[in-house]
Design an enzyme around this catalytic site. Structure first.
Site, PDB file in Angstrom:
ATOM      1  N   ARG A 118       0.823  -1.238   0.000  1.00 42.75           N
ATOM      2  CA  ARG A 118       0.000   0.000   0.000  1.00 42.75           C
ATOM      3  C   ARG A 118       0.846   1.273   0.000  1.00 42.75           C
ATOM      4  NH1 ARG A 118      -3.038  -2.950   3.906  1.00 42.75           N
ATOM      5  NH2 ARG A 118      -4.757  -4.000   2.857  1.00 42.75           N
ATOM      6  N   LYS A 140       1.872  11.455 -11.038  1.00 44.33           N
ATOM      7  CA  LYS A 140       1.047  10.536 -11.839  1.00 44.33           C
ATOM      8  C   LYS A 140       1.865   9.269 -12.097  1.00 44.33           C
ATOM      9  CE  LYS A 140      -2.187  13.488 -14.318  1.00 44.33           C
ATOM     10  NZ  LYS A 140      -2.614  14.016 -15.622  1.00 44.33           N
ATOM     11  N   GLU A 182       7.081  19.613 -24.589  1.00 41.64           N
ATOM     12  CA  GLU A 182       6.442  19.909 -23.295  1.00 41.64           C
ATOM     13  C   GLU A 182       6.944  21.231 -22.717  1.00 41.64           C
ATOM     14  OE1 GLU A 182       3.983  18.294 -21.885  1.00 41.64           O
ATOM     15  OE2 GLU A 182       3.978  16.286 -22.765  1.00 41.64           O
ATOM     16  N   LYS A 224       5.063  23.503 -13.450  1.00 46.66           N
ATOM     17  CA  LYS A 224       4.308  22.274 -13.168  1.00 46.66           C
ATOM     18  C   LYS A 224       4.054  22.143 -11.660  1.00 46.66           C
ATOM     19  CE  LYS A 224       3.350  17.603 -14.066  1.00 46.66           C
ATOM     20  NZ  LYS A 224       3.489  16.402 -14.826  1.00 46.66           N
ATOM     21  N   GLU A 234      -6.064  16.642 -10.349  1.00 46.41           N
ATOM     22  CA  GLU A 234      -6.662  17.058 -11.627  1.00 46.41           C
ATOM     23  C   GLU A 234      -8.179  17.186 -11.572  1.00 46.41           C
ATOM     24  OE1 GLU A 234      -4.554  15.531 -15.090  1.00 46.41           O
ATOM     25  OE2 GLU A 234      -6.451  15.473 -16.164  1.00 46.41           O
ATOM     26  N   ARG A 238      -5.342  21.453 -13.005  1.00 44.49           N
ATOM     27  CA  ARG A 238      -4.267  20.612 -13.564  1.00 44.49           C
ATOM     28  C   ARG A 238      -4.531  20.244 -15.019  1.00 44.49           C
ATOM     29  NH1 ARG A 238      -0.771  15.832 -10.577  1.00 44.49           N
ATOM     30  NH2 ARG A 238       0.449  15.300 -12.417  1.00 44.49           N
ATOM     31  N   ASN A 242      -2.703  19.586 -19.881  1.00 42.25           N
ATOM     32  CA  ASN A 242      -3.032  18.747 -21.038  1.00 42.25           C
ATOM     33  C   ASN A 242      -3.145  19.556 -22.327  1.00 42.25           C
ATOM     34  OD1 ASN A 242      -3.177  16.516 -19.358  1.00 42.25           O
ATOM     35  ND2 ASN A 242      -5.303  16.952 -18.836  1.00 42.25           N
ATOM     36  N   HIS A 245      -2.666  17.986 -25.699  1.00 42.14           N
ATOM     37  CA  HIS A 245      -2.602  16.542 -25.506  1.00 42.14           C
ATOM     38  C   HIS A 245      -3.771  15.763 -26.097  1.00 42.14           C
ATOM     39  CE1 HIS A 245       0.848  17.493 -23.134  1.00 42.14           C
ATOM     40  NE2 HIS A 245       1.037  16.239 -22.780  1.00 42.14           N
ATOM     41  N   HIS A 249      -2.721  12.760 -28.386  1.00 42.97           N
ATOM     42  CA  HIS A 249      -3.068  11.351 -28.150  1.00 42.97           C
ATOM     43  C   HIS A 249      -3.713  10.729 -29.388  1.00 42.97           C
ATOM     44  CE1 HIS A 249      -3.063  12.211 -23.554  1.00 42.97           C
ATOM     45  NE2 HIS A 249      -1.871  11.885 -24.000  1.00 42.97           N
ATOM     46  N   HIS A 262       6.248  11.189 -27.902  1.00 44.72           N
ATOM     47  CA  HIS A 262       5.125  11.883 -27.267  1.00 44.72           C
ATOM     48  C   HIS A 262       5.199  13.412 -27.426  1.00 44.72           C
ATOM     49  CE1 HIS A 262       1.940  12.857 -24.537  1.00 44.72           C
ATOM     50  NE2 HIS A 262       2.763  13.535 -23.767  1.00 44.72           N
TER      51      HIS A 262
END
Ligand code: GLY
Length: 358
Positions: A118, A140, A182, A224, A234, A238, A242, A245, A249, A262
Site C-alpha cells: 500500500r 502521476k 512539453e 508544473k 486534476e 491541472r 493537457n 494533448h 493522443h 510523445h
C-alpha cells in the site's frame, strides 16, 4: 544546484536540478528514516549509459531491476515481476524504490511503489528531458492496458526528484525534441516571458547549452509544481497541463505510436489547439504563427501527415480525459494563458485538424 519545491502539505517534496548531482541521492537517503533495502528500477538503455554512474554513489543495500527499454514494458505483467523482486528482497513499508530512467521507468516504478504494501518510499531520477520536465513531477503513475495507455494508475508523490543535467549529454536528438514539446507548452499555458526566453535562445537550445537547459528545466518544473500544488488530483486546474494533448493522443494512436515521440505529437497537438482557439476568435492568426514559428525553429513537427479527419475526430472522444462524452479542450487565450472549454463545435475541430495535416 537549483531547487524547486512542490507544495503538497505533508506530501511536499523538492526537485533538485544540477550537474553531477547523483551523490545527492545518497545524502538524501542517509538523512531519511528509510530502511536500508533499496530497489532501483531502470531500463536496458539507461543501464548502459548511466546506471553505474548512479549506483556508485549508493552505499546502501541495493538491487537493480532492469526492464526492456520502451513503452511495451509498461504493463501489469512487468509490475508483477517487480513486486516479486521486492518480496524476495524483503522490502518493507519503509523501504525505497528508485526510478532511474525516462517516463516508462518512472510511471511503472512509481505505480509499483504506490501499490506494493500500500505504498513505499519512492524517488524519481529522470534521465530524459521529457521525464525531467513532466512525468517525474506531480505524482502521476500508471501502467498501460491492452485497450489503452495509462488506464491503470495512481496519484503517488515521490519523496524527491533528482535531475542530473549530465544525463542530457548522451540523449538522442529526438528525445531532446520530445522534451522540448512539453517545455514550449509551459510558456503557452502560464508564462509568456518564458515563451520569449525560448524564442530568444533557440540556437543555444539546439546546441544543448547547459546553462540554458538548467534554466528551462527549472522554469518548467516551477510551473508544473505550481499547478500540481494547487490541484494535485486534476479536478480542474491541472487540466491545463493537457494543452495540446487531446490531439497529440489522437495522433499517437492513429499512427500506432510509431511515427511520433510523445512530445513531438504534443507539438502538433498544441498547434491544432491553437487553430481551434483562432477559429473561435480567442487568439489572432499572428499568435498562431508565433507558436508555429518557434516549433519550426526548434525542429519540432507542425503537421501529422495525412490522417483521416473524421477518424481523428472520433478518436478524440476515446481519450481517457473525456468526461460524460465531452472533451475538455484546453484553448489559448493568449501567450501565458489558457482556458478549458467542453463546448467546441465539431466543424471547428475538424477545420483545425485539417490545418495540421500534410
Ligand atoms: N502530464 C500531465 C500531468 O502531469 O498532469
Amino acid at each position: 544546484m537549483q531547487t524547486v519545491k512542490v507544495n503538497l502539505g505533508e506530501n511536499s517534496y523538492e526537485i533538485f536540478i544540477g550537474e553531477k548531482i547523483f551523490g545527492g541521492v545518497e545524502k538524501f537517503i542517509s538523512q531519511s528514516d528509510f530502511t536500508k533495502k533499496i530497489l532501483v528500477v531502470t531500463d536496458t538503455k539507461v543501464l548502459k549509459n548511466c546506471a553505474e554512474d548512479f549506483t556508485k554513489n549508493l552505499s546502501g543495500d541495493f538491487e537493480i531491476f532492469t526492464i526492456e527499454a520502451g513503452e511495451t514494458s509498461k504493463n501489469l505483467h512487468e509490475a508483477e515481476k517487480i513486486y516479486t523482486k521486492a518480496i524476495e528482497l524483503g522490502l518493507d513499508r519503509k523501504s525505497l524504490i528508485i526510478a532511474l530512467g525516462g517516463g516508462v521507468v518512472g510511471d511503472l516504478a512509481g505505480f509499483v511503489a504506490a501499490t506494493y504494501l500500500r505504498g513505499v518510499n519512492f524517488i524519481q531520477v529522470p534521465t530524459t528531458l521529457l521525464a525531467q520536465v513532466d512525468s517525474s513531477v506531480g505524482g502521476k503513475t500508471a501502467v498501460n492496458h491492452a485497450l489503452g495507455k495509462n488506464l491503470i494508475g495512481a496519484f503517488y508523490q515521490p519523496k524527491a526528484v533528482f535531475i542530473d543535467l549530465e544525463t542530457l549529454k548522451t540523449l538522442p536528438e529526438r528525445e531532446i525534441k520530445s522534451g522540448l514539446g512539453e517545455v514550449v507548452k509551459y510558456g503557452i499555458i502560464s508564462d509568456e516571458k518564458f515563451f520569449s526566453y525560448l524564442e530568444n535562445n533557440v540556437e543555444k537550445i539546439l546546441n544543448r547549452d547547459a546553462e540554458i537547459f538548467s534554466e528551462i528545466i527549472k522554469r518548467s518544473c516551477e510551473i508544473k509544481a505550481d499547478v500540481v500544488s494547487r490541484d494535485e488530483k486534476e479536478s480542474n486546474l491541472r487540466r491545463i497541463l493537457n494543452f495540446g494533448h487531446t490531439i497529440a493522443h489522437v495522433i499517437e494512436e492513429e499512427t500506432n505510436y510509431k511515427k511520433f515521440r510523445h512530445g513531438e505529437a504534443v507539438a502538433v497537438g498544441m498547434l491544432g489547439a491553437a487553430y481551434i482557439s483562432e477559429e473561435l476568435g480567442k487568439i489572432s492568426s499572428a499568435e498562431v504563427k508565433r507558436l508555429k514559428n518557434l516549433l519550426e525553429r526548434l525542429n519540432l513537427e507542425t503537421s501529422c501527415g495525412n490522417l483521416d479527419v473524421d477518424k481523428m475526430y472520433k478518436a478524440a472522444f476515446r481519450d481517457k480525459k473525456t468526461l460524460g462524452g465531452k472533451i475538455n479542450w484546453v484553448l489559448m487565450k493568449n501567450f501565458g494563458g489558457v482556458e478549458i472549454s467542453s463546448d467546441v463545435p465539431e466543424n471547428v475541430v475538424k477545420n483545425s485538424l485539417k490545418k495540421i495535416l500534410g
